[in-house]
Each structure stands twice: as structure tokens, then as C-alpha cells.
Design a protein around this motif. Structure first.
Motif, short mmCIF file in Angstrom:
data_model
loop_
_atom_site.label_atom_id
_atom_site.label_comp_id
_atom_site.label_asym_id
_atom_site.label_seq_id
_atom_site.Cartn_x
_atom_site.Cartn_y
_atom_site.Cartn_z
N TYR A 549 0.72 -1.22 -0.02
CA TYR A 549 0.08 -0.21 -0.32
C TYR A 549 0.90 1.48 -0.07
N THR A 552 1.68 2.07 -3.67
CA THR A 552 0.26 2.59 -4.25
C THR A 552 1.28 4.33 -4.22
N THR A 555 3.28 5.03 -7.32
CA THR A 555 2.41 4.39 -8.60
C THR A 555 1.90 5.50 -8.78
N THR A 556 0.43 5.83 -7.90
CA THR A 556 -0.51 7.24 -8.29
C THR A 556 -0.12 8.21 -9.03
N GLY A 578 -0.50 -0.12 -9.63
CA GLY A 578 -0.80 0.75 -7.99
C GLY A 578 -2.18 -0.46 -7.99
N ALA A 612 -5.20 5.29 -4.69
CA ALA A 612 -4.61 4.13 -5.28
C ALA A 612 -6.17 3.65 -6.33
#
Length: 674
Positions: A549, A552, A555-556, A578, A612
Motif C-alpha cells: 500500500y 501505491t 504509482t498513483t 497500483g 490508488a
């Protein structure tokens, strides 16, 4: 009388020989500062008797070429000598058993750890509840286990060897206990028959305990019998059997298992071979102390049920500064480390109804006063505890803008620098320094991109803090003897678990595509695979879930940046990655129940998970739908509780309030669009 004195000397002689063989440089060693890291399963009794590794027969020709020399010399890390002054003869070692090698290793370890054993016993008698009452069992175990985690961290090779010796000795000494038919109870019994005698061999030569663990556990005053899990009703016979079990042995077995496992390449710790001086080989260790203690307590609760304890949170009462200063130095260090363990365990409750923030801060101040007045600033235990107190203070204060953070934050910077200086001076070891540095960097970074944005907060500006953090993370890699920019396969297996915080630091640079990309690469290629291997081996999903988590966050932001640049395919790829990570976490029972909480862990998880899900829904990532919208609403409810709990009802004071509101706005737009 002569025999008795000789018997008392033998354990000390064994200790002098065994210490350098397992990474403990010994001032009285015949080889000076030289030390080795030997494998218990491979070292021979002859090598233990010599106090040094012997060369294999295959090297005989090379040794002959060297010629005769007076004294001893080293050949490929083995010691060559006709005789050694501290060599122990077979007649002496053969008195130990049943397994001679295990018995002498365990005997020597008990001698080497005796000062620490006595210190921990004393600490457990000094730390009590309010007004001298009994401290709850969970906190007594916390004090005990926190001290022993440090014992392992300081001497991992010796503890691992002694733990193996303990298992062998116990299996060899435990006898069958078959009952004898009534009509045979008067029958004579041969010496070697079952039922011959209940007399045990002399523990001086046939030890079964690793006393720093087994003797100190007796001071915990454990319940006389296990508490059955909820809903399980034991009959009288079952209760009798339960009462007969040695709960102390159980607890020691479990803690040793956790510690030894932590040192494995796929474990939660990082133990590596280093060198502190020429030919002085040692084991350095970086361990998640509070995580190991929590695992031990989870085990206790799962097996014996939750022991009934007073309502609310009981904070330990401590000796006065004068009483503390009068204690032996080892006791002072152990007490400080044990109480620090309690503070770290209580930290998630700080600010709740059961533990008001002021009460928690008072505990930190009381511990800090003891350390300041009872231990020298250059004492390694003092430096670590004071730095950890600073970390805890910043952790509980930084979420609410109404709290004054400048003073505590300045102390954190100073104390972290002090630990680094002690490391440079050779006072603080690599593992302890890396542990402090990683924890400090987490708080420095959290403040960098939240509180430090406020020009009126009295804090260093974000750019200054960013430069400081980059220097600290470079130092972290150097301390661990790793190049964080190019890890090889062995490094990734060993240290990957502990690069989570570094990857999270890179991923917090929301506007720096280079850092975000490197964070995602490090998470995907090193940290997550390492924690996946741990999960497959142990079934513990928590560490993997937390990394997924947190990852992410990178990635977000990468997806949002790509979307802003019109790179829709790149954005969808990052959002899908994500979503895959966070989807696995949302399916886990532990993280599902976490969303019903209102503490820091619940809130931070909900914020990353919600962001995410929002970007995945916005980009219509395959697999998203109504279920994700429902999950999103539940996460937003968690965020509301978190903000109100952290700021005592004034959510607008929460340092990440704007971030939460942006996620809420985008979630509302998604609902409206449907």
C-alpha cells in the motif's frame, strides 16, 4: 576443595575459547583481536578446545611449505600451531554431556551472558505498575523481550549457536516417563532402564538452559496455566494438563525461533558478516525490535488467550533518577531499553481515550530524565534511547498543526547526528546506527512534505530537509555496506526487506518523476519480492501488505503525471500496477479490519488505498467497478475518523487534511459521473 575450584574455572576457560569463535572479540584471547564467525554444526570439539579453527587436511602441503615457526600463525583464517597455551584437554571437555559439543557451547554462552542475565533479572524486578502494583503481563513480556532482542542483535552468532546447543541438550536430557504397573513398582531397575531414578545429571556439566533467556523468563511471573482461547471450555483433566505445561519454556522457544528466523536471508531482519578491525570478523544485525515483540505477544494471545488485565492502558512507574543512577551500568542500560520497548508498543494508543497524549509524553519525559542523569551522553545505550524518544515524540505530535513541533524536531535532528558521530568514533555498531537512522528518516521525511510547508512552523524548509535526508540515506547504505543504487542478487535477498523506508522516501517526491520511477522500480524489483518470499515462508502478510500500500503512493503519482501529460497508456499502466497491489491488500482480513480503526496505521493505509482506487476508477482499469466504489466510501469513513481522532475533533488541523479532501472531491466526481 581443589576439584571444586578447578570445576569453577573450566566454564571460564571455555568462555575464553568460544567467544572469539562466534564473533565476540575477547581481551584475554590468545589470538588478540582476531575473531571468527563459526557455524555450530560444522565446528568440531577439537577446534573449541583449541579456541581456533583448524586447517583442513587438504592444506597440509601448503602448511609444510611454510616451515616451522614458534608460536602460531594464520593460514586461510585457520590457526596453525604445534600447541596452544589455552588449549583444553579432552579429559576436561569429556566431562560435559550428554552431547559434549552442545554442552560446552551452552556452558560458555551462559558465562559470557551472565552479566546481562543478572541485569535483565534486576530490571524485571524494578519495572512495576502504578503505585508499585503489578505491570500487566503483556508489558512485562514486552520489557523482557525488548532486552533479549538487543542481546541477539549485539551477538547474533553466539545466540544462534547457543540456541542450537540448547535444543540438542534438552532433547538429550529429557527422559521417557512411562508409568509402571502397580504390581511392578517394587521391582529393581537397572541403571539405564526407564524409571531408574528422577535424579538429573549435574547441571554444571550437563546444562539444558540458555540462562539469559530461561532464567530471566522466571521473573515474568507468568500465569500458572494457559488461558484457553475464547469459546473453548476445558474440562478438569484438560486444565490439569494445561497447568503442567511450562509456559516459560514455551515463551523462550518462540522468542528464540523468531530471533533465529529473523537472521535468515528471507527473514524480517538483516544479519550480515562484517569486519571491525583486521581479521576481527563479526556479525552485524538490523532488527525490527517492536515487530518481533509484537509477534511474540500475538503468539501468546493466540495460544493462551488474552490475559485479563486492568481496563485502559497502564503506564509503568519508574525508579527515581537517584535510584536509577545508583544501579549498575548494565542494569541502567537494560532498564532504559526495556521501558523504551514499552513506549514503542504503547505509541499507537497515544492520544486515544485509554492513553491521553499528555500521559504518553510524560512517560517519554520520565525515561529521558533517567537516561540523561544516569548514563553518559557517549554511552551507546543512552544515544539510542534518546534518539528513539525523539522519534516517538515527533511521531505523536506532527499530525496536529496545533502541536508545537519545532523543539522536538530539532532534538530529533541533533540526536540523530549524535548517533552518526558515535558510529564514526567506533562506539555505536552498524546495526544500532542503521536502525536509528531509518526511523529518524521516516519522521524527517513526513515533516518535510507536510508540516515544513508551513513557513510559520519554525521548521527547516523542505529543500533543506530533503538535502539532509539524501545525506542520511547515503549514510544508511554505507553503514549497511550496500550500494543502494545498484543492489546485486545477494544484497536484494538479504537487505531488501529493510529498503522499504528508503523506497518510500523516494516515492514521497510527488513532483520528481526520476525519484518516483526509482521508487517504483525499487518496490517492484527488490522490496516487494523480498517480502513476498517472507510471506510464502512464514504466512505473515503484514509486512508485504504495508509495502504494497505504501508503494501505491509512487504509482498513483506516476499515473497522475502521465495523465496530465496526455500519456494515457502510461497512466493506465501505472494505475493498473497500483490497483493490483492495493487490491491484494484489501482482500486481506487484517487490513480489512484495520479500516474499522481510527489510529495512524488505519488512516495512512486508507489514504494510500483511496488514492490508488480513485486513479484506477478514473482510468477505468480492468477489474474496477461498483465494488471499488463501495470500498472507496468505506476508506473515506476511515479517513474521517482518523482526522478527528488525531486532532481531538478539529479535522482541519490535520496536516494532510487538504490531501484527504482532494481524494474525497475526486471520489464524489466519480459517483456523479455514474
Amino acid at each position: 576443595m581443589t576439584t571444586e575450584k578447578r570445576a569453577e574455572r573450566v566454564p571460564g576457560r571455555l568462555a575464553r575459547n568460544i567467544a572469539p569463535l562466534f564473533g565476540v572479540p575477547f581481551p584475554e584471547s590468545q589470538f588478540g583481536p582476531i575473531s571468527w564467525l563459526c557455524d555450530f554444526t560444522r565446528i568440531t570439539l577439537t577446534e573449541i578446545s583449541r579456541g581456533a579453527p583448524s586447517p583442513p587436511r587438504a592444506h597440509a602441503a601448503e602448511i609444510r611449505e611454510h616451515g616451522d615457526v614458534d608460536g602460531w600463525w594464520m593460514h586461510r583464517r585457520a590457526i596453525v600451531a604445534r600447541s596452544l597455551p589455552q588449549e583444553i584437554v579432552n579429559a576436561t571437555t569429556n566431562r560435559f554431556g550428554p552431547d559434549t559439543k552442545a554442552a560446552v557451547v551452552l556452558t560458555a554462552a551462559n558465562v559470557l551472558f551472565e552479566p546481562v542475565t543478572t541485569a535483565i533479572e534486576t530490571v524485571l524486578s524494578l519495572v512495576n505498575g502504578p503505585e508499585g502494583g503489578e505491570l500487566p503481563i503483556s508489558l512485562r513480556i514486552t520489557v523482557w523481550a525488548s532486552c533479549l532482542v538487543e542481546v541477539f542483535r549485539s551477538q547474533p552468532a553466539l545466540v544462534v549457536a547457543a540456541a542450537k546447543a540448547r535444543v540438542i541438550q534438552r532433547e538429550s536430557l529429557d527422559r521417557p516417563r512411562f508409568p509402571r504397573a502397580a504390581r511392578l513398582r517394587g521391582m529393581p531397575v537397572a541403571r539405564c532402564e526407564i524409571g531408574d531414578s528422577d535424579d538429573l545429571p549435574d547441571p554444571a556439566t550437563h546444562p539444558r538452559d540458555l540462562q539469559v533467556f530461561d532464567r530471566t523468563v522466571d521473573r515474568l511471573r507468568l500465569p500458572e496455566q494457559g488461558i484457553p482461547p475464547d469459546g473453548l471450555d476445558l474440562d478438569d483433566d484438560e486444565r490439569t494438563r494445561s497447568a503442567g505445561r511450562n509456559l516459560g519454556d514455551e515463551l523462550v522457544d518462540r522468542l528464540l525461533q523468531l530471533l533465529v528466523d529473523a537472521g535468515e536471508p528471507e527473514g524480517v531482519g538483516y544479519v550480515w558478516i562484517s569486519e571491525r578491525a583486521p581479521d576481527q570478523v563479526v556479525a552485524e544485525a538490523l532488527l525490527p525490535a517492536s515487530g518481533l515483540v509484537e509477534e511474540l505477544l500475538d503468539y501468546w494471545s493466540s495460544v493462551h488467550g488474552k490475559v485479563a488485565e486492568p481496563g485502559g492502558t497502564v503506564v509503568p512507574s519508574l525508579p527515581s533518577p537517584a535510584e536509577f543512577a545508583a544501579l549498575p551500568e548494565l542494569v541502567r542500560r537494560a532498564l532504559a531499553l526495556g521501558v523504551l520497548g514499552v513506549a514503542r508498543r504503547l505509541r499507537p494508543r497515544a492520544g486515544s481515550a485509554e492513553l491521553p497524549l499528555g500521559e504518553f509524553l510524560n512517560l517519554l519525559t520520565s525515561l529521558e530524565t533517567l537516561v540523561d542523569e544516569g548514563l553518559a551522553p557517549a554511552d551507546p545505550g543512552s544515544a539510542v534511547v534518546r534518539a528513539r524518544i525523539a522519534v516517538l515524540r515527533v511521531t505523536v505530535l506532527r499530525h496536529d498543526r496545533a502541536n508545537q513541533l519545532a523543539g522536538p524536531f530539532g532534538e530529533l535532528i541533533v540526536r540523530t547526528a549524535h548517533c552518526l558521530a558515535l558510529f564514526s568514533d567506533g562506539v555505536l555498531d552498524r546495526g544500532a546506527t542503521a536502525d536509528v537512522l531509518s526511523a529518524a528518516c521516516v519522521e524527517l521525511n513526513a515533516v518535510r512534505w507536510t508540516n515544513a510547508e508551513d513557513p510559520n512552523a519554525g521548521l527547516p524548509n523542505p529543500a533543506t530537509l530533503d538535502g539532509m535526508l539524501r545525506d542520511h540515506w547515503r549514510s544508511y547504505g554505507e553503514i549497511l555496506e550496500l550500494d543502494l543504487t545498484s543492489l546485486d542478487t545477494e544484497d536484494r535477498r538479504g537487505a531488501g526487506h529493510h529498503l522499504h523506508n528508503y523506497a518510500a522516501f523516494l516515492g514521497s517526491h510527488q513532483d520528481d518523476i526520476t525519484d518516483l520511477t526509482e521508487a517504483a522500480r525499487l518496490f517492484r524489483g527488490t522490496v516487494i519480492p523480498s517480502r513476498q518470499r517472507l510471506y510464502r515462508r512464514t504466512g505473515a502478510f503484514g509486512p508485504l501488505g504495508r509495502t504494497c500500500y505504501v508503494a501505491t503512493g509512487a504509482t498513483t503519482k506516476l499515473a497522475e503525471a502521465a495523465l496530465a501529460d496526455g500519456r494515457i497508456e502510461d497512466a493506465a499502466e501505472w494505475a493498473a500496477l497500483g490497483f493490483r497491489w492495493i487490491g491484494r491488500v484489501l482482500e486481506d482480513r487484517e487490513f480489512d479490519s484495520l479500516q474499522d480503526g481510527s489510529g495512524d496505521q488505519a488512516g495512512l493505509f486508507a489514504l494510500r488505498a483511496a488514492a490508488a482506487l480513485v486513479i484506477a476508477l478514473e482510468l477505468e482499469v480492468p477489474g474496477t467497478g461498483e465494488r471499488e466504489l463501495d470500498r472507496l466510501h468505506r476508506l473515506l469513513d476511515t479517513l474521517d475518523r482518523w482526522q478527528l481522532n488525531t486532532t481531538r475533533g478539529r479535522a482541519e488541523n490535520y496536516v494532510r487534511h487538504q490531501e484527504v479532501e482532494l481524494v474525497r472531491k475526486r471520489a464524489a466526481e466519480l459517483v456523479a459521473a455514474r
